[in-house]
Scaffold this active site. Structure first.
Site, PDB file in Angstrom:
ATOM      1  N   HIS A 147       0.845  -1.185   0.000  1.00 32.66           N
ATOM      2  CA  HIS A 147       0.000   0.000   0.000  1.00 32.66           C
ATOM      3  C   HIS A 147       0.882   1.236   0.000  1.00 32.66           C
ATOM      4  CE1 HIS A 147      -4.061  -1.548   0.150  1.00 32.66           C
ATOM      5  NE2 HIS A 147      -3.694  -2.441   1.048  1.00 32.66           N
ATOM      6  N   ASP A 169       0.089   6.755  -3.813  1.00 34.77           N
ATOM      7  CA  ASP A 169      -1.080   6.314  -4.581  1.00 34.77           C
ATOM      8  C   ASP A 169      -1.465   7.319  -5.665  1.00 34.77           C
ATOM      9  OD1 ASP A 169      -1.355   3.971  -3.245  1.00 34.77           O
ATOM     10  OD2 ASP A 169      -3.126   4.530  -2.104  1.00 34.77           O
TER      11      ASP A 169
END
Length: 304
Positions: free
Chosen positions: A44, A74
């Site tokens: 992540h 991200d």
């Protein structure tokens, strides 16, 4: 897709599709990239940030490194850099007539975003431990301060002329203070600034610093940001038909500005069946991946 190899399992890898259409731009957005030790590993934002080296720079003195939500890897290092790769490939195609594969790694995208940090290491900006440097909460003039009503002000008075206006707004005399870049005095100065900011409300500080070049602004909540006079004057935030607020698309183009939709965001799967039927899939063809939970249907319920 965050994992490499997903499209190959569906029989839709780049080699297959580029054989069908050599002009295709095939973007692959993953955390660790298509090759390398971690290519098949889950991760992540915080993991990609860590591997890029950037996470080691984020955090206050004597505290653990911290990730700024999931914005850096991200969305910035991932989504924005991937979009830039697509645009570059599209531009190149106008010359060659050929498509290509964009291998967008969030680790590499984040590292590339931080090029300034890498290339300025010898300038003295980042040679001190985390949280003791110019832009990482070490400097008293690049910091946030709590106000008397529990809100905050953001201070970014780096240049001497801006710093002088900060000092003036705080009611201090620069002749009686240490030099702005006296590192050893920074902790003492931060405590002094904090005690002064704590004596007035955020609104009171805005009345002092608005219209100056002290680089002092209020730290606004989402609601306050949307209703702030400057943002309202520019139409920086919009409301949809459900009265939900979101940022207007940016940057603003002069001749072909984006026309935002004022409809609510769709539910996941709300238009899946409709779009597949548009592309001439039959209901029978759609039923199998739906039953296998490959695709999702979600129809909004009527408000009665």
């Amino acid at each position: 897709f965050f994992f490499s190899g997903v499209m190959e399992k569906l029989g839709l890898g780049p080699e297959v599709l580029l054989e069908e259409n050599p002009r295709l731009i095939y973007a692959r957005l993953t955390g660790f990239g298509q090759t390398g030790k971690y290519a098949k590993s889950a991760g992540h934002d915080i993991n990609y940030l860590a591997l890029s080296g950037v996470l080691s720079k984020l955090g206050r003195k004597d505290e653990n490194p911290y990730a700024p939500l999931n914005l850096l890897a991200d969305f910035a290092g991932g989504g924005v850099l991937c979009a830039m790769g697509i645009i570059i490939a599209l531009y190149e195609r106008t010359k060659s007539g050929k498509g290509q594969i964009v291998d967008a790694s969030m680790v590499e995208g984040t590292a590339y975003l931080s090029s300034f940090l890498w290339k300025s290491q010898n300038l003295g900006l980042w040679n001190r431990p985390r949280g003791e440097n110019l832009l990482d909460s070490g400097a008293p003039f690049y910091e946030t301060y709590r106000t008397s009503d529990g809100k905050y002000m953001a201070v970014g008075a780096i240049e001497p002329q801006f710093y002088e206006q900060l000092i003036k707004g705080l009611g201090l005399d620069s002749d009686k203070l240490p030099s702005q870049l006296s590192f050893s005095d920074w902790p003492k100065m931060k405590k002094m600034f904090a005690s002064i900011f704590a004596q007035k409300t955020q609104t009171e500080w805005c009345s002092i610093f608005d219209g100056t070049d002290a680089c002092v602004t209020p730290v606004l909540s989402f609601d306050d940001a949307a209703s702030h006079q400057h943002n309202k004057q520019r139409g920086s935030f919009i409301k949809n038909d459900q009265e939900e607020i979101s940022p207007r698309p940016a940057p603003l183009l002069s001749r072909t500005p984006a026309v935002p939709s004022f409809k609510r965001d769709p539910f996941i799967g709300e238009h899946t069946e409709e779009k597949l039927l548009e592309y001439r899939f039959t209901k029978e063809e759609i039923a199998k991946p739906h039953s296998d939970k490959v695709i999702e249907f979600s129809k909004p319920k009527a408000n009665l």
